[in-house]
Design an enzyme around this catalytic site. Structure first.
Site, mmCIF file in Angstrom:
data_model
loop_
_atom_site.group_PDB
_atom_site.id
_atom_site.type_symbol
_atom_site.label_atom_id
_atom_site.label_comp_id
_atom_site.label_asym_id
_atom_site.label_seq_id
_atom_site.Cartn_x
_atom_site.Cartn_y
_atom_site.Cartn_z
ATOM 1 N N GLU A 130 0.816 -1.220 0.000
ATOM 2 C CA GLU A 130 0.000 0.000 0.000
ATOM 3 C C GLU A 130 0.847 1.266 0.000
ATOM 4 O O GLU A 130 0.530 2.242 -0.681
ATOM 5 C CB GLU A 130 -0.929 -0.012 1.218
ATOM 6 C CG GLU A 130 -1.835 1.204 1.321
ATOM 7 C CD GLU A 130 -2.891 1.288 0.238
ATOM 8 O OE1 GLU A 130 -3.502 2.361 0.099
ATOM 9 O OE2 GLU A 130 -3.106 0.290 -0.493
ATOM 10 N N GLU A 182 -3.404 -11.301 -26.059
ATOM 11 C CA GLU A 182 -4.162 -11.896 -27.155
ATOM 12 C C GLU A 182 -3.246 -12.644 -28.125
ATOM 13 O O GLU A 182 -2.362 -12.053 -28.745
ATOM 14 C CB GLU A 182 -4.929 -10.797 -27.894
ATOM 15 C CG GLU A 182 -5.910 -11.283 -28.932
ATOM 16 C CD GLU A 182 -6.683 -10.132 -29.559
ATOM 17 O OE1 GLU A 182 -7.371 -10.369 -30.561
ATOM 18 O OE2 GLU A 182 -6.567 -8.994 -29.061
#
EC number: 4.2.1.109
Length: 513
Positions: free
Chosen positions: A145, A279
């Site tokens: 964080e 892809e």
């Protein structure tokens, strides 16, 4: 600022900066950053009437008890580093005043990064973080964080901090610090092994905030290491050794310059980073064309209607408006005007749907479309209407690379949100634990060299050839190679044929890498 009047040296902005440095040093002393007279801080005197490069510089003295400094103990320098005002000597046992030994290094941050303040800390965390593995030339950490407190970084990004070697005298570090600043354009800090850290920011607030975040991250890394956990990986899991794969310790014996595996590693040299297309590379093209795209197209209206008033969707609409305005000016086929914000919600949505459908049909790689698609797909994954698909060899390869210490990143025309959704929701489980970061078209077009140069700069490698890019698109491989990366073309079922004599190595499975 050709000359500085005594009146200006006694002005409120200068007085405030003097007081602020002494106050901050007392705070940093309590944190262990400037004990034993070590460490230092410098900042520019903010004056909006003076260009930043010409603003006065205040700098703490060297060899003094930092927690006992008074405002009048500070040195005042010109923008080019010349001393304008020095503190008056104090009686024994105080030493004669001397400007910070860090001055030449501070000036590099001012001149090379247009900094507004620089902090030099001797905090134990910053020292130990460089000592855990003396072979490393960088400190890397991700999925914490506090990374969000570092300029230009988010939770999912990998934070990379260069490490330079210490010298007997502070000013001898100047050249190596300058080289690190130049080699790592995204960094706001440089670690000095067995010594400490230099941190800069646009202002003293930025430098202080980032310093606190850096020290937190170093402390976290040290504690994770004590627990046998790997702080540099997304899941911070146990440091692993996979059979047949060189361990991280073994890989540390590899020369960064040559990247040649030594005789004890018994394996081929690994790249430091692997960047993957999606892809046709990790995922069948058919999943994108036959499942993801239709899902987004069929649910545009429903999504926009259900979330129309949300800040996220309003941001999506803003981006689409801007894109459509450009499309209309350029005569792009399928672009239709979008009614003003005052129009009825249904009218706006109808126009947005028409434009989005045309963009999807044309398979356009634009941020406005990809961001909206990512938000629509998120709903699909959350409701289990969608499930990410990857080739069967991908999880095994990711685990193997991860265990060997290789950092793996994704670079796709799909948004970073869409990337995380795909890899976080597969039949093999959540694969994001093996990934160190994500890039989308915000870094540039995938067929342009400069996009891969930007990725190289972000990853902070010494040479772009330390990065391997895997893609199914010949033109993308050409662009990556032009940027200096290694490139391999993925040959998968359903991919487009490659040109004859393309000149690239091809693979049918990631396990061939």
């Amino acid at each position: 600022m050709g000359s500085v009047s005594q009146a200006y040296l006694e002005s409120e902005p200068v007085k405030e900066a003097r007081s602020l440095i002494s106050e901050l040093c007392r705070q940093f002393y309590s944190l262990g950053w400037v004990s034993g007279t070590g460490g230092s801080i410098t900042m520019k005197v903010h004056d909006s009437s003076i260009p930043k490069p010409q603003q006065l510089i205040l700098m703490s003295p060297s060899g003094v008890q930092k927690e006992r400094m008074e405002p009048e103990d500070m040195y005042v320098l010109s923008g080019d580093g010349a001393i304008i005002s020095s503190p008056s000597p104090k009686p024994y046992p105080y030493k004669p005043p001397k400007c910070s030994d860090c001055a030449p290094l501070f000036m590099k941050a001012y001149h090379m990064r247009n900094a507004g303040a620089v902090i030099h800390s001797h905090g134990m965390e910053s020292c130990l973080a460089t000592m855990i593995n003396p072979h490393l030339k960088e400190f890397r950490i991700t999925h914490m964080e506090m990374i969000k407190g570092i300029q230009g970084h988010g939770y999912y990004d990998e934070l990379v901090i260069p490490i330079i070697e210490n010298t007997a005298y502070e000013n001898e570090l100047t050249d190596s610090l300058a080289k690190a600043i130049e080699a790592y354009p995204k960094t706001t800090a440089v670690l000095v092994r067995n010594h400490g850290i230099y941190v800069w920011g646009d202002s003293w607030i930025s430098a202080k905030t980032q310093s606190e975040c850096y020290h937190y991250l170093f402390d976290a890394a040290i504690k994770l290491h004590q627990l046998g956990l790997d702080w540099s990986t997304p899941d911070h899991g146990p440091i692993q050794v996979v059979k047949g794969v060189p361990s991280v310790d073994c890989r540390m014996n590899v020369s960064k310059k040559a990247r040649i595996a030594d005789s004890n590693c018994n394996g081929k040299p690994f790249p430091r980073c692997i960047v993957l297309d999606i892809e046709g590379t990790t995922t069948p093209i058919s999943f994108v064309t036959d499942i993801l795209f239709p899902y987004a197209q069929n649910n545009v209206g429903r999504h926009l209607s259900a979330t129309y008033a949300s800040a996220e969707t309003q941001d999506d609409i803003y981006l689409l408006r801007s894109q459509v305005e450009d499309d209309l000016k350029q005569g792009v086929i399928g672009a239709v005007p979008i009614p003003s914000e005052d129009a009825e919600k249904e009218e706006v949505i109808a126009a947005l749907v028409a434009n989005v459908e045309a963009m999807i049909k044309a398979d356009r790689k634009i941020t406005a479309l990809k961001q909206l698609q990512g938000h629509i797909w998120r709903t699909g994954f959350e409701t289990n209407e969608l499930k990410g698909i990857v080739f069967d060899d991908v999880p095994e390869a990711l685990e193997k690379w991860h265990a060997s210490g290789v950092k793996v990143y994704i670079y796709s025309s799909g948004s970073r949100l869409a990337q995380r959704l795909l890899f976080g929701n597969t039949k093999f489980g959540d694969l994001r634990k093996y990934l160190s970061g994500y890039f989308d078209t915000a870094v540039g077009n995938k067929r342009e060299k400069r996009s891969y140069v930007e990725i190289t700069d972000t990853l902070g490698v010494d040479k772009p050839s330390e990065i391997l890019f895997l893609t199914d698109i010949y033109q993308e491989a050409i662009a990556a190679k032009a940027a200096g990366m290694e490139a391999i073309i993925s040959v998968r079922p359903g991919n487009s044929p490659l040109p004859d004599n393309h000149g690239f190595k091809t693979i049918n499975s990631f396990l061939e890498v």
